[in-house]
Scaffold this motif. Structure first.
Motif, short mmCIF file in Angstrom:
data_model
loop_
_atom_site.label_atom_id
_atom_site.label_comp_id
_atom_site.label_asym_id
_atom_site.label_seq_id
_atom_site.Cartn_x
_atom_site.Cartn_y
_atom_site.Cartn_z
N GLN A 1 19.18 54.20 43.20
CA GLN A 1 19.64 54.42 42.34
C GLN A 1 20.69 55.53 41.53
O GLN A 1 21.61 55.14 40.85
N ARG A 2 21.43 55.67 42.83
CA ARG A 2 22.33 56.23 42.67
C ARG A 2 23.52 55.47 43.12
O ARG A 2 24.54 55.52 42.75
N GLY A 3 23.47 54.52 43.76
CA GLY A 3 24.91 53.28 43.99
C GLY A 3 25.05 53.47 45.35
O GLY A 3 25.43 54.93 45.99
N ILE A 4 26.54 53.07 45.71
CA ILE A 4 27.19 53.00 47.33
C ILE A 4 28.40 53.18 46.92
O ILE A 4 29.06 52.73 46.04
N VAL A 5 29.46 53.28 47.67
CA VAL A 5 30.19 53.34 48.32
C VAL A 5 31.26 52.27 48.34
O VAL A 5 31.17 52.22 50.05
N ALA A 6 32.13 50.68 47.85
CA ALA A 6 32.49 49.84 48.83
C ALA A 6 34.11 49.90 48.24
O ALA A 6 34.49 50.28 47.23
N ARG A 7 34.49 49.33 49.46
CA ARG A 7 36.11 48.76 49.55
C ARG A 7 36.21 47.15 49.23
O ARG A 7 35.59 46.93 49.69
N LEU A 8 37.80 47.05 49.66
CA LEU A 8 38.26 45.50 49.28
C LEU A 8 38.80 45.38 50.88
O LEU A 8 38.98 46.55 51.28
N CYS A 9 38.19 44.17 51.58
CA CYS A 9 38.97 44.13 52.57
C CYS A 9 40.45 43.39 52.61
O CYS A 9 40.27 42.94 52.12
N SER A 10 41.41 43.53 53.79
CA SER A 10 42.28 42.39 53.78
C SER A 10 41.99 41.94 54.45
O SER A 10 42.67 40.26 54.21
N ASN B 1 15.58 46.63 35.42
CA ASN B 1 13.64 45.83 35.44
C ASN B 1 14.13 44.61 36.58
O ASN B 1 12.63 44.40 37.83
N LEU B 2 15.69 44.62 36.87
CA LEU B 2 15.24 43.28 37.72
C LEU B 2 15.90 44.37 39.46
O LEU B 2 14.73 43.64 40.12
N ILE B 3 16.15 45.12 39.20
CA ILE B 3 16.16 46.24 40.60
C ILE B 3 14.95 46.60 40.73
O ILE B 3 15.12 46.54 42.52
N ASP B 4 14.09 46.53 40.08
CA ASP B 4 12.84 47.46 40.35
C ASP B 4 11.90 46.55 40.64
O ASP B 4 11.60 46.24 42.00
#
Length: 272
Positions: free
Chosen positions: A117-126, A259-262
């Motif tokens: 529901q809240r989502g995550i934090v992501a980063r770009l990798c080198s 609807n897809l996530i659920d």
């Protein structure tokens, strides 16, 4: 742990999986005491064996060993490794090689509460992914690119890193597949040059099509990410992880197809 059907933790030093990364693996969620998406994992494993010229395992025997390793556990993770087996010095495989089977069970990973529901934090990798169409899509044992990428951060608030190829195309997460949401359509990267064709990625595409959500497989640039309505990641353990922040840029979760996530959370872990 089972190695070739025996309770063991050691493998021969001349095994080609150890010597050259010559093999494949599957990571499978266990729920209600059974391996999820078993048929799909086996299809990918057998397809990989065919492409690498490795003698395929007996799937009935493999399932018996998996069930034995799961035992009475209700939930967890099964990892299956198939190598080409012991071999002589040198890269050339021997025709008489007998593949090795390694099966291990581990506890279910602990994920952040309410991450869906809240989502995550992501980063770009080198660290970049090299092109190799001969290996593209396979879940082979050569994971050094992912090892280097995952070693780029230690911040526990960052849950995943996105990887690009040599031309700057966005391909996948270090252990996940990427979907971009734009104008009520889903876009997912073309994996014909590099990357892993995820089992859950395929399941998400199927469910999206059932819900009449268009899915387009194409090249995805960094600019495509920055202007996207939303982003999410998939793999066979996490299901779907919405991305709320990528390298400092915030993304709304309202544009994601709830609807897809659920549906994925409810029926994405079927036994087949």
């Amino acid at each position: 742990m089972l190695i070739n059907g025996k309770s063991e933790t050691r493998i021969e030093a001349n095994d080609r999986g150890l010597q050259f990364g010559d093999g494949l693996f599957e990571t499978i969620a266990v729920k209600d005491g059974a391996p999820c998406l078993w048929r799909r994992h086996m299809e990918r494993l057998l397809g990989g064996c065919s492409r690498l010229g490795i003698k395929p395992p007996d799937i009935h025997q493999l399932r018996q060993e998996v069930d034995r390793e799961i035992g009475k556990a209700g939930r967890g993770v099964i990892k299956i490794i198939i190598t080409r087996g012991p071999g002589q010095r040198g890269y050339r495989p021997q025709a008489e090689s007998q593949p090795s089977r390694i099966i291990s069970f581990s506890d279910e990973p602990s994920f952040p509460e309410q991450v869906h529901q809240r989502g995550i934090v992501a980063r770009l990798c080198s660290t970049r992914l090299g092109w190799n169409p001969a290996l593209a899509g396979l879940k082979h044992l050569n994971r050094l690119e992912q090892v280097l990428a995952r070693d780029e951060w230690n911040d526990p608030s960052i849950h995943e890193g996105l990887m690009m190829d040599a031309a700057g195309r966005v391909i996948e997460g270090t252990s996940s597949n990427l979907f971009v949401v734009q104008d009520e359509k889903l876009y997912t990267p073309d994996l014909s040059r590099c990357g892993v064709a995820g089992v859950m990625q395929g399941r998400v595409i199927e469910i999206a099509e059932e819900l009449d959500i268009p899915v387009i497989i194409t090249d995805i640039s960094l600019q495509d990410l920055w202007v996207a309505d939303g982003l999410f990641l998939t793999n066979s353990l996490i299901g779907i992880w919405p991305i709320r922040e990528l390298s400092g840029q915030e993304f709304s979760l309202d544009a994601l197809p709830r609807n897809l996530i659920d549906a994925v959370q409810e029926r994405g872990y079927s036994l087949s």
